[in-house]
Design a protein around this motif. Structure first.
Motif, PDB file in Angstrom:
ATOM      1  N   ALA A  36       2.326  32.887  51.801  1.00  0.00           N
ATOM      2  CA  ALA A  36       0.873  33.031  51.812  1.00  0.00           C
ATOM      3  C   ALA A  36       0.262  32.170  52.895  1.00  0.00           C
ATOM      4  N   GLY A  37      -0.873  32.611  53.374  1.00  0.00           N
ATOM      5  CA  GLY A  37      -1.653  31.889  54.382  1.00  0.00           C
ATOM      6  C   GLY A  37      -2.855  32.733  54.729  1.00  0.00           C
ATOM      7  N   ARG A  38      -3.586  32.325  55.754  1.00  0.00           N
ATOM      8  CA  ARG A  38      -4.846  33.016  56.028  1.00  0.00           C
ATOM      9  C   ARG A  38      -4.755  34.057  57.141  1.00  0.00           C
ATOM     10  N   ASN A  39      -3.618  34.114  57.873  1.00  0.00           N
ATOM     11  CA  ASN A  39      -3.514  34.987  59.037  1.00  0.00           C
ATOM     12  C   ASN A  39      -2.318  35.918  58.878  1.00  0.00           C
ATOM     13  N   ASP A  67      -6.881  31.632  51.674  1.00  0.00           N
ATOM     14  CA  ASP A  67      -7.554  30.690  52.574  1.00  0.00           C
ATOM     15  C   ASP A  67      -8.283  29.656  51.724  1.00  0.00           C
ATOM     16  N   VAL A  68      -8.091  28.375  52.021  1.00  0.00           N
ATOM     17  CA  VAL A  68      -8.741  27.333  51.234  1.00  0.00           C
ATOM     18  C   VAL A  68     -10.263  27.381  51.349  1.00  0.00           C
ATOM     19  N   GLU A  69     -10.779  28.064  52.356  1.00  0.00           N
ATOM     20  CA  GLU A  69     -12.228  28.244  52.472  1.00  0.00           C
ATOM     21  C   GLU A  69     -12.740  29.380  51.589  1.00  0.00           C
ATOM     22  N   ASP A  70     -11.822  30.102  50.963  1.00  0.00           N
ATOM     23  CA  ASP A  70     -12.167  31.235  50.109  1.00  0.00           C
ATOM     24  C   ASP A  70     -11.520  31.003  48.739  1.00  0.00           C
ATOM     25  N   GLU A  71     -12.268  30.403  47.815  1.00  0.00           N
ATOM     26  CA  GLU A  71     -11.713  30.023  46.518  1.00  0.00           C
ATOM     27  C   GLU A  71     -11.168  31.218  45.755  1.00  0.00           C
ATOM     28  N   LYS A  72     -11.814  32.362  45.873  1.00  0.00           N
ATOM     29  CA  LYS A  72     -11.346  33.556  45.168  1.00  0.00           C
ATOM     30  C   LYS A  72      -9.934  33.916  45.597  1.00  0.00           C
ATOM     31  N   SER A  73      -9.643  33.812  46.894  1.00  0.00           N
ATOM     32  CA  SER A  73      -8.312  34.165  47.397  1.00  0.00           C
ATOM     33  C   SER A  73      -7.251  33.191  46.893  1.00  0.00           C
ATOM     34  N   ALA A  78      -2.760  32.092  43.047  1.00  0.00           N
ATOM     35  CA  ALA A  78      -2.209  31.353  41.909  1.00  0.00           C
ATOM     36  C   ALA A  78      -1.839  32.277  40.762  1.00  0.00           C
ATOM     37  N   ASN A  79      -2.576  33.351  40.590  1.00  0.00           N
ATOM     38  CA  ASN A  79      -2.295  34.297  39.503  1.00  0.00           C
ATOM     39  C   ASN A  79      -1.159  35.258  39.821  1.00  0.00           C
ATOM     40  N   LYS A  80      -0.684  35.250  41.066  1.00  0.00           N
ATOM     41  CA  LYS A  80       0.384  36.169  41.468  1.00  0.00           C
ATOM     42  C   LYS A  80       1.781  35.587  41.288  1.00  0.00           C
ATOM     43  N   CYS A  81       1.881  34.312  40.911  1.00  0.00           N
ATOM     44  CA  CYS A  81       3.211  33.696  40.865  1.00  0.00           C
ATOM     45  C   CYS A  81       3.298  32.693  39.724  1.00  0.00           C
ATOM     46  N   LYS A  82       4.536  32.228  39.497  1.00  0.00           N
ATOM     47  CA  LYS A  82       4.777  31.223  38.468  1.00  0.00           C
ATOM     48  C   LYS A  82       4.652  29.812  39.013  1.00  0.00           C
ATOM     49  N   ILE A  83       4.917  29.638  40.312  1.00  0.00           N
ATOM     50  CA  ILE A  83       4.771  28.320  40.924  1.00  0.00           C
ATOM     51  C   ILE A  83       4.360  28.470  42.380  1.00  0.00           C
ATOM     52  N   VAL A  84       3.419  27.646  42.813  1.00  0.00           N
ATOM     53  CA  VAL A  84       3.005  27.583  44.214  1.00  0.00           C
ATOM     54  C   VAL A  84       3.684  26.400  44.873  1.00  0.00           C
ATOM     55  N   CYS A 102      -4.309  26.563  40.441  1.00  0.00           N
ATOM     56  CA  CYS A 102      -3.015  26.702  39.766  1.00  0.00           C
ATOM     57  C   CYS A 102      -3.128  26.318  38.295  1.00  0.00           C
ATOM     58  N   ILE A 103      -3.785  25.208  38.027  1.00  0.00           N
ATOM     59  CA  ILE A 103      -3.912  24.758  36.634  1.00  0.00           C
ATOM     60  C   ILE A 103      -4.669  25.792  35.807  1.00  0.00           C
ATOM     61  N   GLU A 104      -5.774  26.296  36.336  1.00  0.00           N
ATOM     62  CA  GLU A 104      -6.567  27.275  35.602  1.00  0.00           C
ATOM     63  C   GLU A 104      -5.778  28.546  35.320  1.00  0.00           C
ATOM     64  N   ALA A 105      -4.847  28.874  36.221  1.00  0.00           N
ATOM     65  CA  ALA A 105      -4.022  30.077  36.039  1.00  0.00           C
ATOM     66  C   ALA A 105      -2.780  29.806  35.196  1.00  0.00           C
ATOM     67  N   GLY A 106      -2.536  28.538  34.837  1.00  0.00           N
ATOM     68  CA  GLY A 106      -1.313  28.192  34.124  1.00  0.00           C
ATOM     69  C   GLY A 106      -0.089  28.284  35.013  1.00  0.00           C
ATOM     70  N   THR A 107      -0.293  28.092  36.313  1.00  0.00           N
ATOM     71  CA  THR A 107       0.766  28.193  37.319  1.00  0.00           C
ATOM     72  C   THR A 107       1.192  26.793  37.751  1.00  0.00           C
ATOM     73  N   HIS A 108       2.476  26.576  37.900  1.00  0.00           N
ATOM     74  CA  HIS A 108       2.979  25.277  38.338  1.00  0.00           C
ATOM     75  C   HIS A 108       2.723  25.088  39.836  1.00  0.00           C
ATOM     76  N   HIS A 109       2.820  23.836  40.290  1.00  0.00           N
ATOM     77  CA  HIS A 109       2.481  23.516  41.688  1.00  0.00           C
ATOM     78  C   HIS A 109       3.313  22.323  42.151  1.00  0.00           C
ATOM     79  N   VAL A 110       3.951  22.460  43.307  1.00  0.00           N
ATOM     80  CA  VAL A 110       4.631  21.333  43.947  1.00  0.00           C
ATOM     81  C   VAL A 110       4.163  21.236  45.389  1.00  0.00           C
ATOM     82  N   ASP A 111       4.197  20.020  45.921  1.00  0.00           N
ATOM     83  CA  ASP A 111       3.828  19.826  47.326  1.00  0.00           C
ATOM     84  C   ASP A 111       4.613  18.652  47.888  1.00  0.00           C
ATOM     85  N   ILE A 112       4.357  18.340  49.152  1.00  0.00           N
ATOM     86  CA  ILE A 112       5.056  17.230  49.814  1.00  0.00           C
ATOM     87  C   ILE A 112       4.081  16.143  50.239  1.00  0.00           C
TER      88      ILE A 112
END
Length: 423
Positions: A36-39, A67-73, A78-84, A102-112
């Motif tokens: 995923a990404g914006r382009n 896109d982080v500028e588009d909250e809906k996207s 987040a609703n399309k997967c089990k973990i981002v 992710c939290i609102e969707a009940g989806t897990h999240h990891v980052d660096i």
């Protein structure tokens, strides 16, 4: 999409994101994943380029526009997967909207993320909601926190008794005396470092909220050796470095005490320099950078000259593949504690020495660790503490097989027990 993907890699077109996509071909075998990404055209190009590099046709890998500028996207992603798997930084600017969605969707999240204010801010702000939604939010799943956190877990797992303290000693192949010192880190990291240093007051306030009020005073106390010193069998001069991995280990011990009433392990970490001169000079330089970060005009100077202030380690261009491939590291852990026959009011009588090592730690190893963390959450969720929450890697993974998973891959981490001795 009627069926959720297991994993979506967000920020796949960034410097680190592309490497994560490459390693996903190996690490995420058996799982469904997308990017995923914006382009759209850049995302398609990533799949094409990576596919050619690894000899796989990736054209059918699902692409999501977010896109982080588009909250809906972001919410739709987040609703399309089990973990981002979130590679889109700086996280202080772009991370919260992804975590919240992710939290609102009940989806897990990891980052660096290594950005302490972001990591601890998310713990304070979203802990209760994440538990309610059964979502695991785990930051710092790369270098240097995964080696630090899982190094402590590995040492404790192999220690025959009760651990009092652990000291880690980090050595790498970088020689700062070399005039041709190679770039190892992309310059985007520099902005995050400056932000952390310039907002220490925020961090103090956050830690005041996260630290348990009844945290015990531990004896014998582990004291920091602030001067350059040598360690048996190691070649470097070591000085303390209070970086992200130490902060996360301390937070992990706080979680363990607060939730399991487990005696905290005291932890300090040190970085080694082959030259005594640099062991003295670099801490002085770090103090200067910290001072400069406090004022707006000197912050501008720092931002303009990352290569100068980091002795060539960070540049805007980032490292070449040869730079990354030529870099390796070792972390040796000295674990001190009591034998099974001792009581805790005696002096500790044994030490365990363990070691972690890896190639290309800032990028390839980080990508493997990030993806392996996501994989373990999906496959071994029953071995994670509680039923969700915004937690540290060292609290999340010790009872899972993450250590074994990390050792499967070329760019994973090797864990070794060196020796157990009486003191």
């Amino acid at each position: 999409m009627s069926t959720k993907l297991d994993v979506i890699i967000f920020g796949a077109t960034g410097f680190t994101g592309k490497i994560v996509v490459e390693k996903a071909v190996e690490v995420l075998q058996g799982l469904t994943w997308g990017i995923a990404g914006r382009n759209l055209s850049k995302l398609e190009n990533v799949l094409s380029t990576v596919g050619k590099k690894v000899g796989k046709d990736l054209s059918l890998i699902p692409i999501t526009i977010a896109d982080v500028e588009d909250e809906k996207s972001i919410k739709e992603m987040a609703n399309k997967c089990k973990i981002v798997v979130n590679c889109c930084g700086p996280y202080r600017l772009y991370g919260e909207i992804v975590v919240k969605s992710c939290i609102e969707a009940g989806t897990h999240h990891v980052d660096i993320s290594g950005e302490a204010q972001f990591i601890e801010g998310m713990m304070v702000k979203y802990q209760d909601l994440a538990k309610e939604k059964h979502a695991y939010i785990i930051s710092a799943c790369g270098f240097d926190s995964i080696p630090g956190e899982m190094g402590v877990a590995f040492a404790e797992r192999n220690f025959p008794g009760t651990v009092n303290s652990i000291e880690s000693y980090w050595e790498n192949t970088l020689d700062l005396k070399d005039k041709n010192c190679k770039t190892l880190v992309h310059g985007g990291t520099w902005e995050s470092v400056i932000h952390v240093l310039s907002h220490v007051d925020e961090l103090i306030a956050l830690r005041g909220q996260l630290t348990p009020k009844d945290l015990p005073r531990l004896e014998p106390e582990l004291k920091v050796r602030s001067y350059p010193h040598r360690v048996p069998t190691l070649k470097s001069y070591f000085v303390p470095i209070h970086a992200g991995d130490r902060d996360l280990v301390v937070q992990t011990q706080n979680f363990l005490f607060e939730n399991e009433k487990k005696r905290p392990i005291q932890f300090e970490n040190y970085i080694g320099y082959k030259s005594l001169l640099y062991a003295v000079f670099v801490p002085w330089l770090l103090s200067l950078i910290t001072l400069f970060a406090q004022y707006s005009w000197t912050r501008k100077v720092l931002m303009m000259f990352p290569k100068f202030f980091t002795l060539g380690i960070l540049t805007e261009e980032g490292p070449t593949e040869d730079n990354m491939e030529g870099h390796s590291f070792e972390m040796v852990f000295k674990t001190t504690g009591w034998t099974k026959d001792q009581t805790l009011n005696e002096q500790p009588k044994q030490q365990l020495w363990t070691r972690l090592s890896a190639r290309n730690p800032f990028y390839a190893m980080t990508a493997v660790a990030l993806l392996a963390s996501a994989k373990i959450i999906l496959l071994e969720k029953d071995k994670l503490p509680g039923s969700g929450g915004v937690i540290s890697p060292g609290y999340a993974f010790p009872k899972t097989s993450l250590i074994e998973e990390l050792q499967k891959y070329k760019y994973g981490i090797k864990f070794e027990v060196l020796k157990l001795e009486s003191i």
